[in-house]
Design an enzyme around this catalytic site. Structure first.
Site, PDB file in Angstrom:
ATOM      1  N   ARG A 158      26.851  15.293  43.622  1.00 24.74           N
ATOM      2  CA  ARG A 158      28.170  15.332  42.978  1.00 24.74           C
ATOM      3  C   ARG A 158      28.105  15.984  41.594  1.00 24.74           C
ATOM      4  O   ARG A 158      28.893  16.892  41.286  1.00 24.74           O
ATOM      5  CB  ARG A 158      28.721  13.914  42.867  1.00 24.74           C
ATOM      6  CG  ARG A 158      29.142  13.360  44.221  1.00 24.74           C
ATOM      7  CD  ARG A 158      29.525  11.914  44.116  1.00 24.74           C
ATOM      8  NE  ARG A 158      28.336  11.094  44.020  1.00 24.74           N
ATOM      9  CZ  ARG A 158      28.064  10.067  44.827  1.00 24.74           C
ATOM     10  NH1 ARG A 158      28.901   9.722  45.761  1.00 24.74           N
ATOM     11  NH2 ARG A 158      26.960   9.381  44.680  1.00 24.74           N
ATOM     12  N   ARG A 180      17.250  17.490  49.240  1.00 26.31           N
ATOM     13  CA  ARG A 180      16.711  16.912  50.470  1.00 26.31           C
ATOM     14  C   ARG A 180      17.445  17.465  51.678  1.00 26.31           C
ATOM     15  O   ARG A 180      16.945  17.454  52.779  1.00 26.31           O
ATOM     16  CB  ARG A 180      16.860  15.393  50.436  1.00 26.31           C
ATOM     17  CG  ARG A 180      15.905  14.751  49.425  1.00 26.31           C
ATOM     18  CD  ARG A 180      16.284  13.303  49.132  1.00 26.31           C
ATOM     19  NE  ARG A 180      15.306  12.685  48.266  1.00 26.31           N
ATOM     20  CZ  ARG A 180      15.575  11.704  47.412  1.00 26.31           C
ATOM     21  NH1 ARG A 180      16.811  11.261  47.268  1.00 26.31           N
ATOM     22  NH2 ARG A 180      14.621  11.183  46.670  1.00 26.31           N
ATOM     23  N   ARG A 240      17.611  10.959  34.889  1.00 31.79           N
ATOM     24  CA  ARG A 240      16.864   9.798  34.404  1.00 31.79           C
ATOM     25  C   ARG A 240      15.567  10.298  33.794  1.00 31.79           C
ATOM     26  O   ARG A 240      14.929  11.224  34.326  1.00 31.79           O
ATOM     27  CB  ARG A 240      16.524   8.841  35.550  1.00 31.79           C
ATOM     28  CG  ARG A 240      17.683   7.988  36.027  1.00 31.79           C
ATOM     29  CD  ARG A 240      18.113   6.942  34.974  1.00 31.79           C
ATOM     30  NE  ARG A 240      19.220   6.121  35.441  1.00 31.79           N
ATOM     31  CZ  ARG A 240      20.520   6.415  35.304  1.00 31.79           C
ATOM     32  NH1 ARG A 240      20.892   7.510  34.663  1.00 31.79           N
ATOM     33  NH2 ARG A 240      21.453   5.596  35.760  1.00 31.79           N
ATOM     34  N   GLU A 269      13.864   4.536  27.004  1.00 31.14           N
ATOM     35  CA  GLU A 269      15.017   4.458  26.096  1.00 31.14           C
ATOM     36  C   GLU A 269      15.116   3.070  25.470  1.00 31.14           C
ATOM     37  O   GLU A 269      14.845   2.089  26.150  1.00 31.14           O
ATOM     38  CB  GLU A 269      16.304   4.739  26.887  1.00 31.14           C
ATOM     39  CG  GLU A 269      16.346   6.163  27.392  1.00 31.14           C
ATOM     40  CD  GLU A 269      17.524   6.441  28.314  1.00 31.14           C
ATOM     41  OE1 GLU A 269      18.456   5.613  28.369  1.00 31.14           O
ATOM     42  OE2 GLU A 269      17.509   7.483  28.979  1.00 31.14           O
ATOM     43  N   HIS A 287      21.602   9.399  25.790  1.00 28.17           N
ATOM     44  CA  HIS A 287      22.134   8.995  27.104  1.00 28.17           C
ATOM     45  C   HIS A 287      23.665   8.867  27.062  1.00 28.17           C
ATOM     46  O   HIS A 287      24.227   7.788  27.279  1.00 28.17           O
ATOM     47  CB  HIS A 287      21.488   7.667  27.541  1.00 28.17           C
ATOM     48  CG  HIS A 287      21.553   7.459  29.030  1.00 28.17           C
ATOM     49  ND1 HIS A 287      20.583   6.801  29.741  1.00 28.17           N
ATOM     50  CD2 HIS A 287      22.482   7.821  29.953  1.00 28.17           C
ATOM     51  CE1 HIS A 287      20.908   6.749  31.022  1.00 28.17           C
ATOM     52  NE2 HIS A 287      22.074   7.383  31.178  1.00 28.17           N
ATOM     53  N   GLY A 289      25.770  11.285  28.713  1.00 27.74           N
ATOM     54  CA  GLY A 289      26.314  12.269  29.655  1.00 27.74           C
ATOM     55  C   GLY A 289      27.728  11.964  30.126  1.00 27.74           C
ATOM     56  O   GLY A 289      28.554  12.858  30.257  1.00 27.74           O
TER      57      GLY A 289
HETATM   58  C1  GLV Z   1      24.396   7.014  33.716  1.00 22.82           C
HETATM   59  O1  GLV Z   1      23.292   7.240  33.385  1.00 22.82           O
HETATM   60  C2  GLV Z   1      24.814   6.838  35.067  1.00 22.82           C
HETATM   61  O2  GLV Z   1      23.968   6.734  35.967  1.00 22.82           O
HETATM   62  O3  GLV Z   1      26.030   6.784  35.287  1.00 22.82           O
END
Ligand code: GLV
Length: 332
Positions: A158, A180, A240, A269, A287, A289
């Site tokens: 996604r 994959r 990650r 982290e 972190h 995003g």
């Molecule tokens: C953030 O790191 C998430 O997995 O949504």
């Protein structure tokens, strides 16, 4: 009469989302510092039916053991490597996450890191602020173009898919992907090509990681992979931290095996490896995003929907599938 369900929320959510949860039980928001968090969480879960948590909370066998009444763990994140899903399943606890609502926002942040790294935005900012800008120079902070570059997307799910669309349509990039499964829509719409790991690494100017963290993807990027990358390549990670062997990355940056990196996630982290902190062409973020106002709200709302569904005997909208990334073309 039975007592109202207890809902423990590990970090503050928007007040109206908490109020909606409050219509289905008593809500308790964990209000302790990070040091006390695991003990406090364990204590509060002793009689709780629901937990709304974030990636910072480790929901393992031990914690689940201490929560015998628990029925649902709603992660406010798409990734759920912080949760032992198998242990939860054995105990009949439903685990949910927040896919889709954050894909575009996270892809935009990956794009921000790509541009910031290639065009040296953070270095430029530090340069101006420190008063070192004395005269204009044609060689000053020269970076690299994104337009037309080959970008390797590792995990075309996604988020990777949203990024690939932007790179193809906005920047005319050539898209290689590793996954994959084959991703027909991307091959058709974006002219994307599936590549073996070595090929993707050796051809891409930008390598962007979008894999969930599991036993197969831990250290997907290690010494061998970094050695296969182009010397002018940048590595982008919004997935990650554990997907990258950080020690190997630091060595590759120090020895100029690769040019730079844009990182939003780290192995331990909130601790960041000194070698990354010191390197001028590494762009760092804590972190964030998915951290836009709209998206964080949607994530909270979806987590609440999941909790309410389980507590009222309905099927939750986004239960996790077990293995992470079981969607269109895999990955987060
Ligand atoms: C953030 O790191 C998430 O997995 O949504």
């Amino acid at each position: 009469m039975s007592r109202p369900a207890r809902i423990v929320v590990s970090r503050p959510l928007p007040p109206d989302v908490l109020a909606r949860l409050g219509e289905h039980g008593s809500v308790e928001v964990l209000d302790v510092g990070d040091d006390e968090r695991p003990t406090a969480l364990r204590r509060r879960l002793a009689e709780a039916e629901a937990l709304v948590c974030c990636v910072t909370e480790r929901v393992d066998e031990r914690l689940l053991e201490a929560a015998p009444a628990l029925r649902v763990v709603a992660n406010v994140a798409v990734g759920y490597d912080n949760i032992d899903v198998e242990a939860a399943r054995r105990r009949g606890v439903t685990v949910t996450n927040t896919p889709d609502v954050l894909s575009e926002t996270t892809a935009e942040f990956a794009l921000a890191l790509i541009l910031a790294t290639l065009r040296r935005v953070c270095e430029a900012d530090r340069f101006v602020r420190s008063g070192r800008w004395q005269e204009w120079d044609p060689q000053l902070l020269v970076g690299h173009d994104l337009g037309g570059a080959t970008v390797g997307i590792v995990g075309l799910g996604r988020i990777g898919g949203c990024l690939a669309r932007r790179l193809r349509h906005g920047f005319g990039c050539r898209i290689l992907y590793w996954g994959r499964r084959r991703c027909d829509w991307a091959e058709r719409e974006l002219d994307a090509r599936r590549a073996e790991r070595e090929e993707l690494l050796s051809e891409s100017r930008v390598v962007s990681l979008h894999l969930p963290l599991d036993d197969e993807t831990r250290h997907w990027i290690g010494e061998r992979e970094l050695a296969a990358m182009r010397p002018d390549a940048v590595l982008i990670n919004t997935a990650r931290g554990g997907v990258v062997d950080e020690e190997a990355l630091v060595q590759a940056l120090r020895s100029e095996r690769i040019w730079g990196a844009g990182l939003d996630v780290f192995a331990n982290e909130p601790t960041v490896h000194d070698g990354l902190l010191e390197h001028p062409r590494v762009v760092l973020a804590p972190h964030i995003g998915s951290a836009s106002e709209r998206t964080r709200r949607r994530m909270a709302e979806l987590a609440a929907d999941n909790v309410i569904a389980v507590l009222t005997g309905q099927v939750p909208p986004t239960p996790v599938a077990g293995r992470q990334g079981d969607d269109r073309c895999a990955s987060v």
